[in-house]
Motif scaffolding. Structure first.
Motif, PDB file in Angstrom:
ATOM      1  N   ILE A 140       0.833  -1.191   0.000  1.00  0.00           N
ATOM      2  CA  ILE A 140       0.000   0.000   0.000  1.00  0.00           C
ATOM      3  C   ILE A 140       0.874   1.250   0.000  1.00  0.00           C
ATOM      4  N   THR A 141       0.814   1.960  -1.102  1.00  0.00           N
ATOM      5  CA  THR A 141       1.433   3.277  -1.252  1.00  0.00           C
ATOM      6  C   THR A 141       0.440   4.107  -2.058  1.00  0.00           C
ATOM      7  N   VAL A 142       0.665   5.399  -2.106  1.00  0.00           N
ATOM      8  CA  VAL A 142      -0.228   6.228  -2.922  1.00  0.00           C
ATOM      9  C   VAL A 142      -0.120   5.842  -4.387  1.00  0.00           C
ATOM     10  N   ASN A 143       1.017   5.309  -4.805  1.00  0.00           N
ATOM     11  CA  ASN A 143       1.186   4.895  -6.202  1.00  0.00           C
ATOM     12  C   ASN A 143       0.218   3.785  -6.588  1.00  0.00           C
ATOM     13  N   LEU A 144      -0.101   2.887  -5.667  1.00  0.00           N
ATOM     14  CA  LEU A 144      -1.048   1.817  -5.980  1.00  0.00           C
ATOM     15  C   LEU A 144      -2.390   2.410  -6.384  1.00  0.00           C
ATOM     16  N   TRP A 179      -2.989  -1.574 -11.726  1.00  0.00           N
ATOM     17  CA  TRP A 179      -2.509  -2.357 -10.586  1.00  0.00           C
ATOM     18  C   TRP A 179      -3.547  -2.428  -9.478  1.00  0.00           C
ATOM     19  N   PHE A 180      -4.197  -1.312  -9.180  1.00  0.00           N
ATOM     20  CA  PHE A 180      -5.233  -1.382  -8.160  1.00  0.00           C
ATOM     21  C   PHE A 180      -6.384  -2.252  -8.655  1.00  0.00           C
ATOM     22  N   GLY A 181      -6.666  -2.197  -9.953  1.00  0.00           N
ATOM     23  CA  GLY A 181      -7.713  -3.051 -10.515  1.00  0.00           C
ATOM     24  C   GLY A 181      -7.437  -4.519 -10.288  1.00  0.00           C
ATOM     25  N   GLU A 195      -9.891  -6.769  -8.170  1.00  0.00           N
ATOM     26  CA  GLU A 195     -10.432  -7.991  -8.769  1.00  0.00           C
ATOM     27  C   GLU A 195     -10.210  -9.188  -7.835  1.00  0.00           C
ATOM     28  N   ALA A 196      -9.033  -9.264  -7.245  1.00  0.00           N
ATOM     29  CA  ALA A 196      -8.736 -10.349  -6.307  1.00  0.00           C
ATOM     30  C   ALA A 196      -9.688 -10.303  -5.112  1.00  0.00           C
ATOM     31  N   LEU A 197      -9.947  -9.113  -4.606  1.00  0.00           N
ATOM     32  CA  LEU A 197     -10.895  -8.969  -3.490  1.00  0.00           C
ATOM     33  C   LEU A 197     -12.282  -9.441  -3.897  1.00  0.00           C
TER      34      LEU A 197
END
Length: 114
Positions: free
Chosen positions: A38-42, A48-50, A54-56
């Motif tokens: 977890i960083t602001v870049n994520l 990448w956040f998608g 999706e995993a969640l």
């Protein structure tokens, strides 16, 4: 990793020339856990956040690792137990070794005993 209980895939090490996101998805398909750094870049990367989102949605086991403080309310990640413990981020520690020891200790508790 040395005990053989973990297989590490680091997207930053991928020099294979193929699409890094697609390769990460292939690696994730065989994984028992995803450690989401977890960083602001994520949150600034829809791709990448998608993948994490999706995993969640699939009910996969995601462990948020808070590298730096970032507001992730409303993402679904706030419902999960994050590491390091006590709602801290790695950046909150004056000694980074203590932060990573905390993370490793908790991950070890999650892994099946063999």
């Amino acid at each position: 990793k040395l005990t053989g209980k973990l297989k590490i895939y680091n997207v930053n090490d991928d020099k294979g020339g193929e699409n890094t996101l697609e390769r990460a998805k292939q690696e994730w398909a065989d994984a028992d856990y995803m450690l989401a750094l977890i960083t602001v870049n994520l949150f600034n990367s829809p791709e990448w956040f998608g993948m994490v989102y999706e995993a969640l949605g699939e009910g996969r086991r995601v462990i948020p690792i808070r590298i730096q403080r970032a507001d992730y309310e409303g993402t679904g990640l706030e419902k999960l137990r994050s590491l390091p413990t006590q709602n801290r981020a790695v950046s909150d520690f004056s000694n980074l070794d203590e932060a990573y020891t905390d993370i490793v200790t908790e991950i070890r508790r999650l892994l099946p005993k063999t």
